[in-house]
Design a protein around this motif. Structure first.
Motif, mmCIF file in Angstrom:
data_model
loop_
_atom_site.group_PDB
_atom_site.id
_atom_site.type_symbol
_atom_site.label_atom_id
_atom_site.label_comp_id
_atom_site.label_asym_id
_atom_site.label_seq_id
_atom_site.Cartn_x
_atom_site.Cartn_y
_atom_site.Cartn_z
ATOM 1 N N ILE A 31 0.753 -1.063 0.034
ATOM 2 C CA ILE A 31 0.004 -0.195 -0.085
ATOM 3 C C ILE A 31 0.865 1.128 -0.096
ATOM 4 C CG2 ILE A 31 -0.415 0.561 2.553
ATOM 5 C CD1 ILE A 31 -3.071 0.317 -0.196
ATOM 6 N N LYS A 32 2.053 1.267 0.637
ATOM 7 C CA LYS A 32 2.747 2.422 0.466
ATOM 8 C C LYS A 32 3.449 2.615 -0.866
ATOM 9 C CE LYS A 32 7.254 4.098 2.457
ATOM 10 N NZ LYS A 32 8.263 3.856 3.227
ATOM 11 N N ASP A 33 3.697 1.643 -1.643
ATOM 12 C CA ASP A 33 4.125 1.847 -2.975
ATOM 13 C C ASP A 33 3.105 2.329 -3.799
ATOM 14 O OD1 ASP A 33 6.738 0.840 -2.440
ATOM 15 O OD2 ASP A 33 6.353 -1.166 -2.897
ATOM 16 N N LEU A 34 1.922 1.775 -3.651
ATOM 17 C CA LEU A 34 0.480 2.302 -4.328
ATOM 18 C C LEU A 34 0.410 3.595 -3.901
ATOM 19 C CD1 LEU A 34 -2.099 -0.373 -4.027
ATOM 20 C CD2 LEU A 34 -1.187 0.231 -6.091
ATOM 21 N N ALA A 35 0.473 4.126 -2.791
ATOM 22 C CA ALA A 35 0.186 5.522 -2.417
ATOM 23 C C ALA A 35 1.580 6.364 -3.169
ATOM 24 C CB ALA A 35 0.597 5.857 -1.005
ATOM 25 N N ILE A 36 2.668 6.068 -3.296
ATOM 26 C CA ILE A 36 3.732 6.673 -3.841
ATOM 27 C C ILE A 36 3.505 6.709 -5.269
ATOM 28 C CG2 ILE A 36 6.207 6.610 -4.576
ATOM 29 C CD1 ILE A 36 6.855 5.455 -1.677
ATOM 30 N N LEU A 37 3.034 5.673 -6.089
ATOM 31 C CA LEU A 37 2.814 5.634 -7.446
ATOM 32 C C LEU A 37 1.535 6.605 -7.860
ATOM 33 C CD1 LEU A 37 3.500 4.279 -10.015
ATOM 34 C CD2 LEU A 37 1.981 2.387 -9.685
ATOM 35 N N SER A 38 0.701 6.562 -6.986
ATOM 36 C CA SER A 38 -0.438 7.464 -7.150
ATOM 37 C C SER A 38 -0.198 8.794 -7.241
ATOM 38 C CB SER A 38 -1.555 7.019 -5.894
ATOM 39 O OG SER A 38 -1.239 7.669 -4.665
ATOM 40 N N MET A 39 0.787 9.176 -6.807
ATOM 41 C CA MET A 39 1.273 10.923 -6.759
ATOM 42 C C MET A 39 1.935 11.193 -7.907
ATOM 43 S SD MET A 39 2.234 11.679 -2.811
ATOM 44 C CE MET A 39 3.156 10.235 -2.686
ATOM 45 N N THR A 40 2.093 10.281 -9.040
ATOM 46 C CA THR A 40 3.039 10.566 -10.213
ATOM 47 C C THR A 40 2.069 11.387 -11.280
ATOM 48 O OG1 THR A 40 2.504 8.285 -11.018
ATOM 49 C CG2 THR A 40 4.667 8.641 -9.750
ATOM 50 N N CYS A 41 0.730 10.790 -11.324
ATOM 51 C CA CYS A 41 -0.023 11.227 -12.550
ATOM 52 C C CYS A 41 -1.555 11.141 -12.053
ATOM 53 C CB CYS A 41 0.306 11.004 -13.767
ATOM 54 S SG CYS A 41 0.148 9.237 -14.080
ATOM 55 N N ARG A 42 -2.501 11.686 -12.691
ATOM 56 C CA ARG A 42 -3.864 11.450 -12.366
ATOM 57 C C ARG A 42 -4.327 10.072 -12.793
ATOM 58 N NH1 ARG A 42 -6.842 17.214 -13.559
ATOM 59 N NH2 ARG A 42 -5.695 18.444 -11.961
ATOM 60 N N PRO A 43 -4.010 9.598 -14.254
ATOM 61 C CA PRO A 43 -4.472 8.381 -14.540
ATOM 62 C C PRO A 43 -4.082 7.370 -13.318
ATOM 63 C CG PRO A 43 -3.551 9.299 -16.462
ATOM 64 C CD PRO A 43 -3.216 10.216 -14.979
ATOM 65 N N LEU A 44 -2.700 7.320 -13.097
ATOM 66 C CA LEU A 44 -2.443 6.078 -12.235
ATOM 67 C C LEU A 44 -2.690 6.399 -10.865
ATOM 68 C CD1 LEU A 44 1.359 5.741 -13.221
ATOM 69 C CD2 LEU A 44 -0.430 4.198 -13.198
ATOM 70 N N ARG A 45 -3.214 7.638 -10.381
ATOM 71 C CA ARG A 45 -3.860 8.022 -9.097
ATOM 72 C C ARG A 45 -5.142 7.215 -9.021
ATOM 73 N NH1 ARG A 45 -3.640 10.843 -4.500
ATOM 74 N NH2 ARG A 45 -5.628 11.505 -3.796
ATOM 75 N N ARG A 46 -5.945 7.314 -10.180
ATOM 76 C CA ARG A 46 -7.290 6.497 -10.343
ATOM 77 C C ARG A 46 -7.005 5.053 -10.201
ATOM 78 N NH1 ARG A 46 -7.919 9.758 -15.149
ATOM 79 N NH2 ARG A 46 -7.956 7.645 -16.322
ATOM 80 N N VAL A 47 -5.980 4.489 -10.893
ATOM 81 C CA VAL A 47 -5.745 2.945 -11.153
ATOM 82 C C VAL A 47 -5.260 2.537 -9.684
ATOM 83 C CG1 VAL A 47 -3.951 1.522 -11.738
ATOM 84 C CG2 VAL A 47 -4.810 2.996 -13.252
ATOM 85 N N CYS A 48 -4.443 3.249 -8.815
ATOM 86 C CA CYS A 48 -3.875 2.766 -7.732
ATOM 87 C C CYS A 48 -5.266 2.769 -6.681
ATOM 88 C CB CYS A 48 -2.991 3.878 -7.036
ATOM 89 S SG CYS A 48 -1.317 3.670 -8.118
ATOM 90 N N LYS A 49 -6.251 3.791 -6.673
ATOM 91 C CA LYS A 49 -7.291 3.648 -5.928
ATOM 92 C C LYS A 49 -7.988 2.411 -6.025
ATOM 93 C CE LYS A 49 -7.795 8.870 -5.094
ATOM 94 N NZ LYS A 49 -7.974 8.877 -3.736
ATOM 95 N N ALA A 50 -8.220 2.246 -7.425
ATOM 96 C CA ALA A 50 -9.110 1.038 -7.792
ATOM 97 C C ALA A 50 -8.441 -0.171 -7.399
ATOM 98 C CB ALA A 50 -9.247 1.225 -9.459
ATOM 99 N N VAL A 51 -7.082 -0.204 -7.676
ATOM 100 C CA VAL A 51 -6.430 -1.539 -6.889
ATOM 101 C C VAL A 51 -6.453 -1.595 -5.421
ATOM 102 C CG1 VAL A 51 -4.195 -2.599 -6.725
ATOM 103 C CG2 VAL A 51 -4.596 -1.469 -8.731
ATOM 104 N N ALA A 52 -6.592 -0.621 -4.584
ATOM 105 C CA ALA A 52 -6.574 -0.599 -3.256
ATOM 106 C C ALA A 52 -8.255 -1.171 -2.947
ATOM 107 C CB ALA A 52 -6.374 0.690 -2.663
ATOM 108 N N LEU A 53 -9.373 -0.683 -3.742
ATOM 109 C CA LEU A 53 -10.506 -0.948 -3.459
ATOM 110 C C LEU A 53 -10.876 -2.359 -3.867
ATOM 111 C CD1 LEU A 53 -13.441 0.255 -2.606
ATOM 112 C CD2 LEU A 53 -13.686 0.760 -4.794
ATOM 113 N N PHE A 54 -10.051 -2.743 -4.842
ATOM 114 C CA PHE A 54 -10.104 -4.426 -5.428
ATOM 115 C C PHE A 54 -9.780 -5.134 -4.317
ATOM 116 C CE2 PHE A 54 -8.421 -8.048 -7.447
ATOM 117 C CZ PHE A 54 -9.493 -8.654 -8.138
ATOM 118 N N ARG A 55 -8.733 -4.857 -3.710
ATOM 119 C CA ARG A 55 -8.040 -5.596 -2.689
ATOM 120 C C ARG A 55 -9.073 -5.590 -1.432
ATOM 121 N NH1 ARG A 55 -1.805 -3.515 -2.054
ATOM 122 N NH2 ARG A 55 -1.161 -4.355 -4.236
#
Length: 302
Positions: A31-55
């Motif tokens: 989840i820490k890596d997802l949080a960092i990746l989510s700060m790189t750009c808006r599309p990846l932010r949406r993806v990281c939130k979706a991955v966390a929700l899926f988990r």
């Protein structure tokens, strides 16, 4: 969610990777890596939130519980803790055991959940009672045991209620104050995590993401009679890959870093909103409605 992941893969720098590899990489990130990746750009932010929700959804499905369960947590201010929360934060190395929930007691529970409560008819009721009743009525769970605080001898906890759900047991930890308060008094840092209806919280991300586990010495001092049980729990999580210790002295990366010592030294106070904690919102909420709760302060040693 799959279509969104493929769209982001095709339009971004990740298109150099095969789509299957891209999905596997996202699935292995903590989840820490997802949080960092989510700060790189808006599309990846949406993806990281979706991955966390899926988990979160995946863990609930493991317990044969639908995603609508999160609405019940929202209404009662309860949070998911224990091995289920850890499986979301650090996926892939073990299956969770029982499903553990923490809920605030009386008015404390109300004040914790009221900003995002969708059922206004229950905001003046005892949240633990509401949660237990709805679990029985809506999900067919049956009562197992009920232990009051006098038997627990554990200050942050008012009671522990156990329910049976098929082959799984669900433990409801009724806090004497706010919903998240008991987790800071658990046996070790590996389980000082929580999942709310909108966010994921980890109190010791540096230790947890590197599969290290610091024992809560304050518990041993307050209740020496429970040392055997706590040792069994520490060994259980060591079998799951989390090497445990009574102190940070064996970990050079922490002892040699002033910043890491500040947030991982058991002799120093911690706060649920300090920079050593990790909050990751997988569902956006309006200003003032972020599921943070009150500011908890704790020590790992007395």
């Amino acid at each position: 969610m799959f279509d969104m992941l493929i769209d982001v893969h095709n339009e971004g720098a990740f298109k150099q990777l095969p789509p299957k590899v891209f999905l596997i990489l996202l699935g292995q990130l903590n989840i820490k890596d997802l949080a960092i990746l989510s700060m790189t750009c808006r599309p990846l932010r949406r993806v990281c939130k979706a991955v966390a929700l899926f988990r979160v959804e995946d863990v609930l499905q493991y317990f044969d519980i639908p995603m609508s369960f999160m609405d019940l947590l929202k209404d009662t201010g309860a949070v998911i803790t224990g091995s289920a929360a850890l499986a979301v934060i650090n996926p892939g190395n073990f299956d969770p055991g029982d499903l553990d929930l923490c809920v605030g007691s009386g008015e404390s529970g109300v004040s914790y959940c009221q900003p995002i409560c969708s059922d206004k008819s229950i905001v003046n009721k005892d949240m633990a009672e509401v949660l237990i009743t709805r679990l029985q009525v809506e999900y067919g769970m049956t009562p197992r045991t009920h232990t009051r605080s006098e038997a627990i001898n554990y200050q942050p906890v008012a009671a522990v209620h156990s329910l049976q759900h098929g082959r799984f047991k669900l433990d409801i930890i009724e806090s004497a104050t706010f919903a998240m308060s008991p987790i800071f008094h658990f046996h070790s840092t590996a389980v000082m995590n929580a999942i709310s209806p909108t966010s994921i919280f980890c109190a010791y991300p540096h230790l947890t993401m590197s599969y290290r586990n610091l024992a809560n010495d304050s518990m041993s001092r307050r209740k020496p009679s429970g040392l055997k049980t706590r040792m069994e729990k520490l060994m259980k999580y060591e079998a799951r890959g989390y090497r445990w210790s009574w102190s940070i002295g064996i970990w050079n990366d922490i002892t040699q870093s002033r910043k890491l010592r500040k947030f991982n030294d058991p002799k120093l106070p911690r706060c649920s909103r300090d920079k050593g904690s990790l909050w990751f919102d997988f569902i956006d909420s309006s200003p003032g409605c972020a599921y943070r709760g009150p500011k908890d302060v704790w020590y790992l040693t007395m």
